[in-house]
Scaffold this active site. Structure first.
Site, PDB file in Angstrom:
ATOM      1  N   CYS A  26       2.426  -0.963  -1.579  1.00  8.88           N
ATOM      2  CA  CYS A  26       1.557  -0.350  -0.582  1.00  8.88           C
ATOM      3  C   CYS A  26       1.456   1.155  -0.808  1.00  8.88           C
ATOM      4  O   CYS A  26       2.463   1.829  -1.013  1.00  8.88           O
ATOM      5  CB  CYS A  26       2.091  -0.625   0.820  1.00  8.88           C
ATOM      6  SG  CYS A  26       1.982  -2.351   1.308  1.00  8.88           S
ATOM      7  N   ALA A  58      -0.562  -5.203  -1.080  1.00  8.10           N
ATOM      8  CA  ALA A  58      -0.883  -6.094   0.034  1.00  8.10           C
ATOM      9  C   ALA A  58      -2.175  -5.650   0.709  1.00  8.10           C
ATOM     10  O   ALA A  58      -2.283  -4.536   1.201  1.00  8.10           O
ATOM     11  CB  ALA A  58       0.258  -6.097   1.042  1.00  8.10           C
ATOM     12  N   TYR A 183       6.069 -10.437   7.118  1.00  5.44           N
ATOM     13  CA  TYR A 183       4.677 -10.440   7.559  1.00  5.44           C
ATOM     14  C   TYR A 183       4.302 -11.837   8.084  1.00  5.44           C
ATOM     15  O   TYR A 183       5.138 -12.725   8.159  1.00  5.44           O
ATOM     16  CB  TYR A 183       3.781  -9.922   6.441  1.00  5.44           C
ATOM     17  CG  TYR A 183       4.136  -8.493   6.080  1.00  5.44           C
ATOM     18  CD1 TYR A 183       4.074  -7.486   7.055  1.00  5.44           C
ATOM     19  CD2 TYR A 183       4.572  -8.137   4.811  1.00  5.44           C
ATOM     20  CE1 TYR A 183       4.428  -6.176   6.757  1.00  5.44           C
ATOM     21  CE2 TYR A 183       4.945  -6.832   4.505  1.00  5.44           C
ATOM     22  CZ  TYR A 183       4.872  -5.853   5.484  1.00  5.44           C
ATOM     23  OH  TYR A 183       5.250  -4.563   5.198  1.00  5.44           O
TER      24      TYR A 183
END
Length: 371
Positions: A26, A58, A183
């Site tokens: 990220c 992501a 997540y």
């Protein structure tokens, strides 16, 4: 003897020129989900370095699926156009296969970038209501997520499918489903975060149901000659949570619905985790899944040295290795590994003369604009 690290690997119709992967990392640097100049340079530098595979960070399948307001998305034409520019440059300077990790943050969404404190977004104009399998906040004091109903789960599945179709249109060679690091899909898998009493909670079979449905939908939406992989956390590192035996069962089920490789990580669900770190600390999980679920795996986690990576592959613990922070620190890691293992690797012509291997023998170069 030729190295394992620089041997090719084929999944479906895609051949990776070597077993080095740039792991998805990220960057929290997009605008409304759209990748920009930062991503062009960030990913472009890796493309110049010749890894077999680069997996883009992501990427949220809907705006509320992002981790932070700065995360990339693939839910609009603007997002798609931003990625097209980055992909075109990466293709022009290297021959790496390009993958995209698609995810949904669930209860860990609507947060600030790490360098801004990482807490919840407090600006009402940027914040959003998070969703999860159950209304269990990520941290004490955080707002509880909304528990997803059947309509919400159908909406999210459709968002994954639409993002997958965009990825296919963009020409990505691989799609990876993010079901790790706490997540949304990991939240469904773990009994710590999944307190549902319907067909999507309780037993292991039920907790796996939604992640498997999403994976099957992605697999059906992506070209049959291109691989679809998944990243999982092999364990929560918490007693009574998600663990390796459950991961093995899950990976067997994934293989049955067309999964091509398991990218094995761990943790990230709950801050009570007691992680024991060290060089290659997740490789044993990777090896167990590879053997017990009989599916190719990718190892990640403090893999930093070429001989370490070579040993992981030669000993049959994994089929590919992925580097994250190590690649941020040394974007030319594939070049260094090639020299260390006595292998040739194609460099962009303007850089080829810098390679120390030239002192011993001519080095392979690549013509401008060719992959």
């Amino acid at each position: 003897m030729a190295s394992a690290l620089f041997s090719p690997l084929t999944l479906r119709g895609v051949t990776f020129t070597n077993r080095i992967t740039v792991a998805p990392m990220c960057q929290y640097s997009a605008i409304d989900g759209v990748p920009g100049n930062w991503h062009l340079v960030h990913l472009g530098q890796f493309a110049q370095s010749g890894p077999g595979l680069i997996i883009v960070e992501a990427t949220g399948v809907e705006p509320q699926g992002r981790i932070t307001p700065g995360c990339t998305g693939l839910y609009s034409d603007a997002c798609e156009a931003g990625f097209a520019r980055v992909i075109a440059f990466a293709r022009s300077v290297g021959s790496s296969a390009l993958g995209l990790q698609l995810g949904h943050a669930g209860r860990k969404g609507s947060t600030l970038a790490p360098w801004k404190g990482g807490g919840m977004v407090t600006d009402a104009a940027q914040a959003w209501q998070t969703e999860a399998p159950s209304a269990v906040p990520y941290l004490p004091g955080w707002a509880a997520p909304s528990a997803l109903d059947s309509a919400g789960m159908a909406r999210i599945t459709a968002a994954f499918v639409q993002a997958t179709k965009r990825a296919a249109r963009l020409g990505f060679d691989l799609v990876e489903l993010h079901a790790a690091h706490g997540y949304l899909l990991h939240q469904f898998l773990s009994p710590i975060t999944n307190h549902r009493t319907d067909a999507y909670g309780g037993s292991l079979e039920n907790r796996m149901r939604f992640p498997l449905e999403v994976f099957a939908a992605i697999r059906a939406a992506f070209p049959a000659d291109k691989p679809v992989t998944i990243r999982i956390s092999a364990t929560d590192w918490i007693e009574g949570g998600w663990d390796l035996p459950q991961s093995i069962v899950f990976c067997r089920a994934l293989r049955a619905v067309g999964c091509d490789m398991i990218h094995v990580s761990s943790g990230g669900l709950d801050q009570r985790q007691a992680i024991v770190t060290g060089p290659g600390y997740q490789v044993d999980f990777c090896a167990a899944i590879r053997q017990e679920a009989e599916i190719p795996t990718m190892a990640v986690g403090q893999i930093t040295e070429p001989m370490q990576a070579e040993t992981i592959l030669r000993s049959g613990q994994a089929d590919m290795v992925a580097l994250a922070r190590g690649m941020l620190w040394d974007p030319r890691w594939p070049w260094r590994a090639a020299v260390a293992l006595g292998e040739d690797i194609a460099l962009p012509s303007p850089y080829a003369r810098a390679n120390p291997a030239l002192r011993a023998k001519p080095f392979v170069t690549r013509k401008e604009g060719k992959s």
